[in-house]
Design an enzyme around this catalytic site. Structure first.
Site, mmCIF file in Angstrom:
data_model
loop_
_atom_site.group_PDB
_atom_site.id
_atom_site.type_symbol
_atom_site.label_atom_id
_atom_site.label_comp_id
_atom_site.label_asym_id
_atom_site.label_seq_id
_atom_site.Cartn_x
_atom_site.Cartn_y
_atom_site.Cartn_z
ATOM 1 N N SER A 45 1.025 -0.907 0.295
ATOM 2 C CA SER A 45 -0.034 0.176 0.100
ATOM 3 C C SER A 45 1.243 1.647 0.126
ATOM 4 O O SER A 45 0.818 2.470 -0.224
ATOM 5 C CB SER A 45 -0.463 -0.531 1.239
ATOM 6 N N GLU A 182 -9.366 -9.717 4.378
ATOM 7 C CA GLU A 182 -9.047 -8.371 3.897
ATOM 8 C C GLU A 182 -10.797 -8.012 3.255
ATOM 9 O O GLU A 182 -11.349 -8.841 1.559
ATOM 10 C CB GLU A 182 -8.369 -7.427 2.978
HETATM 11 O O1 KIV Z 1 -0.423 -3.629 1.525
HETATM 12 C C1 KIV Z 1 -0.635 -3.344 3.244
HETATM 13 O O2 KIV Z 1 -1.175 -2.330 3.439
HETATM 14 C C2 KIV Z 1 -1.728 -4.471 3.348
HETATM 15 C C3 KIV Z 1 -2.574 -4.385 4.426
HETATM 16 C C4 KIV Z 1 -3.704 -3.431 4.136
HETATM 17 C C5 KIV Z 1 -2.953 -5.593 5.247
HETATM 18 O O3 KIV Z 1 -1.074 -5.485 2.881
#
Ligand code: KIV
Length: 257
Positions: A45, A182
């Site tokens: 993310s 998720e």
């Molecule tokens: O990339 C990320 O931050 C994640 C979380 C949402 C679990 O995979």
């Protein structure tokens, strides 16, 4: 004592909730670790919240290694897990082994996370675990599949819920030490949590998971757009904007320094 993957499994057995948050640099990592967070995830993310991309897809392995090294330097206690970015593990077990190996050797993280649970991915997880690489799974809404799934809640039909449950079971059987769930219905997350012996870490998956994870930029109110399931616990964007404006006003009025 630094947190270990085995400890997370013991915490599930004891019913102690696991707290996870994402980090992308040294300063954020230090704050999370000093606040006593159990798992610091160098999530892909960061492509969106730290690097300004529209999706997680453009992130490279080099970028994750660079950011994960900084995070690692900021953490003393928490377990540090780094995401394998899009197309650095899906091609073959050999590709996954090389990518995960670089994250452990060059960035110093203790585990990797990868998305999906279909048979080839579960097989890859089994091979990584056999090679000594701890793996966290991730099922339900998997943002690397955004062009196929969108950002919609997953597992709403009974077939889809069944598929996700079986993916989670396959990942646990392959030796994953934990699984992120998720954006799936809370009753499905509760069912998976009950069925598998390893911790489930939920995000937008209700309160029955063994732990919870959020993207730290969302938690702190740094993201321009908040996901529906991620409340902001602070408005750092507002506070930072005010501080910057106050400084600019003082300089323009010749009141600083
Ligand atoms: O990339 C990320 O931050 C994640 C979380 C949402 C679990 O995979």
């Amino acid at each position: 004592m630094p947190v270990t993957t085995q400890q997370l499994i013991r915490w599930k057995q004891e019913g102690r909730a696991i707290v996870a948050l994402t980090a992308w640099d040294w300063a954020i990592a230090q704050i999370l670790d000093e606040a006593g967070i159990d798992v610091v995830l160098v999530g892909d993310s960061m492509a969106m919240v730290a690097l300004g991309h529209a999706t997680t897809l453009p992130l490279t392995l080099e970028e994750v290694i660079h950011h994960a090294s900084a995070v690692r330097r900021g953490v003393k206690q928490a377990l540090v897990v780094a995401d394998l970015p899009f197309l650095t593990y899906q091609e073959s077990t050999a590709q996954a082994m090389r990518s995960a190996g670089r994250l452990l050797k060059e960035a110093g993280v203790q585990a990797v996370k990868l998305e999906g649970g279909y048979p080839a991915i579960a097989q890859t997880v089994a091979n990584l675990v056999l090679a000594g690489i701890p793996v966290m799974g991730h099922v339900g809404l998997t943002p690397q599949s955004v062009h196929r799934l969108g950002y919609r809640q997953q597992g709403k039909t009974s077939e889809d819920a069944d598929r996700i449950l079986h993916e989670a079971i396959a990942l646990a059987e392959a030796g994953a030490f934990a699984i992120v769930l998720e954006h799936i219905p809370a009753d499905l997350a509760a069912k998976i949590t009950e069925k598998i012996p390893i911790p489930t870490i939920g995000i937008g998956a209700g309160s029955h998971c063994d732990g919870q994870v959020l993207v730290t930029a969302d938690l702190l109110g740094l993201s321009p757009k908040q996901p529906p399931f991620a409340p902001a616990y602070a408005d750092l964007r507002g506070i930072a904007t005010q501080a910057v404006q106050s400084f600019a006003n003082d300089v323009r009025k010749r009141e600083f320094p």
